[in-house]
Design a protein around this motif. Structure first.
Motif, PDB file in Angstrom:
ATOM      1  N   SER A  99      32.444  40.346  47.342  1.00 17.39           N
ATOM      2  CA  SER A  99      31.126  39.731  47.179  1.00 17.39           C
ATOM      3  C   SER A  99      30.881  39.234  45.759  1.00 17.39           C
ATOM      4  O   SER A  99      29.956  38.453  45.527  1.00 17.39           O
ATOM      5  CB  SER A  99      30.024  40.730  47.553  1.00 17.39           C
ATOM      6  OG  SER A  99      29.981  41.800  46.630  1.00 17.39           O
ATOM      7  N   LEU A 100      31.712  39.642  44.805  1.00 12.98           N
ATOM      8  CA  LEU A 100      31.505  39.291  43.388  1.00 12.98           C
ATOM      9  C   LEU A 100      32.574  38.358  42.839  1.00 12.98           C
ATOM     10  O   LEU A 100      32.275  37.301  42.291  1.00 12.98           O
ATOM     11  CB  LEU A 100      31.445  40.580  42.562  1.00 12.98           C
ATOM     12  CG  LEU A 100      31.210  40.485  41.059  1.00 12.98           C
ATOM     13  CD1 LEU A 100      30.578  41.774  40.558  1.00 12.98           C
ATOM     14  CD2 LEU A 100      32.476  40.235  40.253  1.00 12.98           C
ATOM     15  N   ILE A 101      33.842  38.743  42.958  1.00  9.81           N
ATOM     16  CA  ILE A 101      34.901  38.090  42.183  1.00  9.81           C
ATOM     17  C   ILE A 101      35.175  36.647  42.607  1.00  9.81           C
ATOM     18  O   ILE A 101      35.358  35.776  41.752  1.00  9.81           O
ATOM     19  CB  ILE A 101      36.188  38.948  42.209  1.00  9.81           C
ATOM     20  CG1 ILE A 101      35.894  40.308  41.568  1.00  9.81           C
ATOM     21  CG2 ILE A 101      37.322  38.249  41.456  1.00  9.81           C
ATOM     22  CD1 ILE A 101      37.052  41.272  41.564  1.00  9.81           C
ATOM     23  N   PRO A 102      35.222  36.304  43.913  1.00  7.74           N
ATOM     24  CA  PRO A 102      35.455  34.889  44.256  1.00  7.74           C
ATOM     25  C   PRO A 102      34.429  33.947  43.634  1.00  7.74           C
ATOM     26  O   PRO A 102      34.791  32.859  43.156  1.00  7.74           O
ATOM     27  CB  PRO A 102      35.376  34.892  45.782  1.00  7.74           C
ATOM     28  CG  PRO A 102      35.807  36.262  46.177  1.00  7.74           C
ATOM     29  CD  PRO A 102      35.239  37.161  45.120  1.00  7.74           C
ATOM     30  N   LYS A 103      33.155  34.343  43.614  1.00  6.39           N
ATOM     31  CA  LYS A 103      32.133  33.503  42.993  1.00  6.39           C
ATOM     32  C   LYS A 103      32.352  33.412  41.490  1.00  6.39           C
ATOM     33  O   LYS A 103      32.205  32.330  40.894  1.00  6.39           O
ATOM     34  CB  LYS A 103      30.736  34.062  43.302  1.00  6.39           C
ATOM     35  CG  LYS A 103      29.600  33.267  42.647  1.00  6.39           C
ATOM     36  CD  LYS A 103      29.614  31.802  43.084  1.00  6.39           C
ATOM     37  CE  LYS A 103      28.539  31.001  42.388  1.00  6.39           C
ATOM     38  NZ  LYS A 103      28.598  29.557  42.732  1.00  6.39           N
ATOM     39  N   ALA A 104      32.705  34.535  40.856  1.00  3.64           N
ATOM     40  CA  ALA A 104      32.969  34.514  39.419  1.00  3.64           C
ATOM     41  C   ALA A 104      34.139  33.582  39.100  1.00  3.64           C
ATOM     42  O   ALA A 104      34.102  32.832  38.113  1.00  3.64           O
ATOM     43  CB  ALA A 104      33.259  35.929  38.918  1.00  3.64           C
ATOM     44  N   LEU A 105      35.174  33.599  39.928  1.00  2.00           N
ATOM     45  CA  LEU A 105      36.317  32.721  39.708  1.00  2.00           C
ATOM     46  C   LEU A 105      35.940  31.256  39.894  1.00  2.00           C
ATOM     47  O   LEU A 105      36.465  30.378  39.193  1.00  2.00           O
ATOM     48  CB  LEU A 105      37.459  33.096  40.657  1.00  2.00           C
ATOM     49  CG  LEU A 105      38.124  34.458  40.411  1.00  2.00           C
ATOM     50  CD1 LEU A 105      39.171  34.753  41.475  1.00  2.00           C
ATOM     51  CD2 LEU A 105      38.740  34.517  39.016  1.00  2.00           C
ATOM     52  N   CYS A 106      35.030  30.965  40.821  1.00  7.41           N
ATOM     53  CA  CYS A 106      34.540  29.587  40.982  1.00  7.41           C
ATOM     54  C   CYS A 106      33.816  29.114  39.725  1.00  7.41           C
ATOM     55  O   CYS A 106      33.911  27.945  39.346  1.00  7.41           O
ATOM     56  CB  CYS A 106      33.600  29.499  42.186  1.00  7.41           C
ATOM     57  SG  CYS A 106      34.444  29.592  43.780  1.00  7.41           S
ATOM     58  N   ILE A 107      33.098  30.019  39.083  1.00  3.41           N
ATOM     59  CA  ILE A 107      32.422  29.683  37.820  1.00  3.41           C
ATOM     60  C   ILE A 107      33.448  29.424  36.729  1.00  3.41           C
ATOM     61  O   ILE A 107      33.366  28.433  36.000  1.00  3.41           O
ATOM     62  CB  ILE A 107      31.467  30.821  37.396  1.00  3.41           C
ATOM     63  CG1 ILE A 107      30.352  31.008  38.433  1.00  3.41           C
ATOM     64  CG2 ILE A 107      30.861  30.539  36.023  1.00  3.41           C
ATOM     65  CD1 ILE A 107      29.508  32.242  38.213  1.00  3.41           C
ATOM     66  N   PHE A 108      34.435  30.303  36.621  1.00  5.69           N
ATOM     67  CA  PHE A 108      35.433  30.192  35.550  1.00  5.69           C
ATOM     68  C   PHE A 108      36.349  28.988  35.740  1.00  5.69           C
ATOM     69  O   PHE A 108      36.688  28.303  34.772  1.00  5.69           O
ATOM     70  CB  PHE A 108      36.280  31.471  35.494  1.00  5.69           C
ATOM     71  CG  PHE A 108      35.512  32.710  35.109  1.00  5.69           C
ATOM     72  CD1 PHE A 108      34.400  32.631  34.288  1.00  5.69           C
ATOM     73  CD2 PHE A 108      35.899  33.955  35.576  1.00  5.69           C
ATOM     74  CE1 PHE A 108      33.688  33.772  33.928  1.00  5.69           C
ATOM     75  CE2 PHE A 108      35.202  35.102  35.223  1.00  5.69           C
ATOM     76  CZ  PHE A 108      34.095  35.006  34.399  1.00  5.69           C
ATOM     77  N   TRP A 109      36.760  28.718  36.969  1.00  6.07           N
ATOM     78  CA  TRP A 109      37.757  27.684  37.225  1.00  6.07           C
ATOM     79  C   TRP A 109      37.162  26.298  37.472  1.00  6.07           C
ATOM     80  O   TRP A 109      37.687  25.299  36.975  1.00  6.07           O
ATOM     81  CB  TRP A 109      38.614  28.071  38.436  1.00  6.07           C
ATOM     82  CG  TRP A 109      39.550  29.208  38.196  1.00  6.07           C
ATOM     83  CD1 TRP A 109      39.944  29.704  36.990  1.00  6.07           C
ATOM     84  CD2 TRP A 109      40.227  29.988  39.187  1.00  6.07           C
ATOM     85  NE1 TRP A 109      40.817  30.756  37.162  1.00  6.07           N
ATOM     86  CE2 TRP A 109      41.012  30.950  38.501  1.00  6.07           C
ATOM     87  CE3 TRP A 109      40.242  29.982  40.584  1.00  6.07           C
ATOM     88  CZ2 TRP A 109      41.810  31.879  39.166  1.00  6.07           C
ATOM     89  CZ3 TRP A 109      41.031  30.913  41.247  1.00  6.07           C
ATOM     90  CH2 TRP A 109      41.801  31.849  40.534  1.00  6.07           C
ATOM     91  N   PHE A 110      36.089  26.248  38.240  1.00  3.58           N
ATOM     92  CA  PHE A 110      35.572  24.947  38.687  1.00  3.58           C
ATOM     93  C   PHE A 110      34.164  24.636  38.189  1.00  3.58           C
ATOM     94  O   PHE A 110      33.599  23.608  38.554  1.00  3.58           O
ATOM     95  CB  PHE A 110      35.592  24.886  40.227  1.00  3.58           C
ATOM     96  CG  PHE A 110      36.900  25.305  40.837  1.00  3.58           C
ATOM     97  CD1 PHE A 110      38.047  24.548  40.629  1.00  3.58           C
ATOM     98  CD2 PHE A 110      36.994  26.454  41.598  1.00  3.58           C
ATOM     99  CE1 PHE A 110      39.259  24.926  41.183  1.00  3.58           C
ATOM    100  CE2 PHE A 110      38.197  26.854  42.161  1.00  3.58           C
ATOM    101  CZ  PHE A 110      39.340  26.087  41.951  1.00  3.58           C
ATOM    102  N   ASN A 111      33.602  25.546  37.383  1.00  3.33           N
ATOM    103  CA  ASN A 111      32.254  25.365  36.840  1.00  3.33           C
ATOM    104  C   ASN A 111      31.204  25.240  37.945  1.00  3.33           C
ATOM    105  O   ASN A 111      30.182  24.570  37.780  1.00  3.33           O
ATOM    106  CB  ASN A 111      32.201  24.134  35.932  1.00  3.33           C
ATOM    107  CG  ASN A 111      31.076  24.220  34.909  1.00  3.33           C
ATOM    108  OD1 ASN A 111      30.737  25.307  34.434  1.00  3.33           O
ATOM    109  ND2 ASN A 111      30.485  23.092  34.582  1.00  3.33           N
ATOM    110  N   LEU A 112      31.458  25.895  39.081  1.00  3.58           N
ATOM    111  CA  LEU A 112      30.506  25.890  40.200  1.00  3.58           C
ATOM    112  C   LEU A 112      29.520  27.038  39.989  1.00  3.58           C
ATOM    113  O   LEU A 112      29.724  28.160  40.468  1.00  3.58           O
ATOM    114  CB  LEU A 112      31.244  26.038  41.528  1.00  3.58           C
ATOM    115  CG  LEU A 112      32.223  24.910  41.872  1.00  3.58           C
ATOM    116  CD1 LEU A 112      32.976  25.228  43.155  1.00  3.58           C
ATOM    117  CD2 LEU A 112      31.481  23.584  42.013  1.00  3.58           C
ATOM    118  N   LYS A 113      28.444  26.732  39.294  1.00  2.00           N
ATOM    119  CA  LYS A 113      27.515  27.774  38.853  1.00  2.00           C
ATOM    120  C   LYS A 113      26.324  27.973  39.785  1.00  2.00           C
ATOM    121  O   LYS A 113      25.594  28.950  39.665  1.00  2.00           O
ATOM    122  CB  LYS A 113      27.015  27.458  37.443  1.00  2.00           C
ATOM    123  CG  LYS A 113      28.124  27.418  36.400  1.00  2.00           C
ATOM    124  CD  LYS A 113      27.583  27.098  35.020  1.00  2.00           C
ATOM    125  CE  LYS A 113      28.703  27.101  33.974  1.00  2.00           C
ATOM    126  NZ  LYS A 113      28.186  26.819  32.626  1.00  2.00           N
TER     127      LYS A 113
END
Length: 323
Positions: free
Chosen positions: A78-92
């Motif tokens: 529930s946490l890490i995939p969204k965090a990776l989207c922020i880090f990798w694709f700037n999907l905030k």
């Protein structure tokens, strides 16, 4: 513009900033995030697979370990995939519903994790103090009821957190300086006084975790008293060795959680980046360490994992077998 920013709003989405101030290092920070997530998934799914396959592991200790593994998989996913989207694709961007759901799942998982550790302490108490009645006291039916009780407790206590937030309007700029929707980070965007929401969150953490730690301490006091009555030193060591894995898991879980919670509420002098990193460390490391600790410290589980790992490797094509 200032007046506009203070106008109560019903937002459609929030913006998660990741780790403010370390945006340039997001791509590097994502590496340990991704590695921990993959290793945690592999370790916990391996435990679920091995315990499910091996009839000899259908014991209370290993079934409780499966509950712990399921909790760790759910919270980290529930946490890490969204965090990776922020880090990798700037999907905030994150919708309000998704944000509150993430908050609910993360905090619920924390309470379930703590409750399962209490159940594990009780399991060790029964195994050492009442070994002849072990399977009778901790039958599969009672374990199922115990797991359901852990889930119901977490839902009832955590549900007010998002409900207290959603009934109010938001006045801030809807930017959350975090990698996930933490309760206090979202509460700070509310209009007016957040004392009720803040106090409930603090009391919830203090009462639930405090009660769980008290019950665990009581269990170990009774275990130590029972062990001291045994005259054989070899029996002392054997009895205490059965508790080693559980003690190690507690030492990795509670200190990080308590330190992160207290610094977030009372550590005004600590840099925001430290708060965010500490909050993530709990959800990153615990799913990784739990299967490793139990795999290393529990001989029976270690042997079964090795057996199934060897079988899987032996089925690979010759060209792809590890050397």
């Amino acid at each position: 513009m200032a007046a506009f920013n203070l106008t109560p709003t019903i937002p459609s989405s929030f913006i998660l900033m990741g780790i403010p101030g370390l945006e340039a290092a997001h791509i590097w920070i994502s590496i340990p995030f991704c590695l921990c997530y993959v290793i945690g998934l592999l370790g916990n799914f391996m435990i679920l697979f091995v315990v499910g396959k091996e009839q000899t592991l259908h014991k209370p200790m290993y079934l409780l370990l499966c509950m712990l593994a399921l909790t760790d998989i759910t919270t980290s996913t529930s946490l890490i995939p969204k965090a990776l989207c922020i880090f990798w694709f700037n999907l905030k961007g994150i919708t309000v519903g998704a944000c509150l759901t993430q908050m609910f799942v993360l905090h619920m998982g924390t309470l379930i994790h703590s409750a399962v550790l209490v159940a594990m302490a009780f399991d060790r108490y029964v195994a050492i103090c009442n070994p002849l009645r072990y399977t009778t006291i901790l039958s599969n039916a009672r374990l199922a009821k115990l797991g359901l009780a852990c889930l119901i407790r977490a839902v009832l206590f955590i549900l007010p957190l998002p409900l207290l937030l959603i009934r109010n309007s938001f006045c801030a700029n809807l930017i959350i300086p975090h990698t996930y929707c933490d309760h206090m980070a979202v509460a700070k965007m509310l209009c007016g006084d957040i004392t009720v929401s803040k106090t409930y969150g603090l009391v919830l953490a203090s009462v639930c975790i405090g009660l769980d730690l008290t019950l665990i301490a009581l269990s170990y006091c009774l275990i130590i008293r029972a062990v001291l009555r045994i005259s054989s030193k070899k029996a002392h060591q054997k009895a205490l060795n059965t508790c080693t894995a559980h003690i190690c898991v507690m030492l990795t879980s509670y200190p990080v959680f308590l330190f992160s919670t207290l610094t977030h509420r009372f550590g005004q002098g600590i840099a925001p980046q430290v708060h965010i990193i500490l909050a993530n460390v709990y959800f990153l490391l615990i799913p990784v360490l739990n299967p490793i600790v139990y795999g290393v410290k529990t001989k029976e589980l270690r042997e079964k994992v090795s057996k199934h790992t060897y079988r899987m490797c032996s089925r690979w094509p010759v060209d792809f077998k590890p050397t």
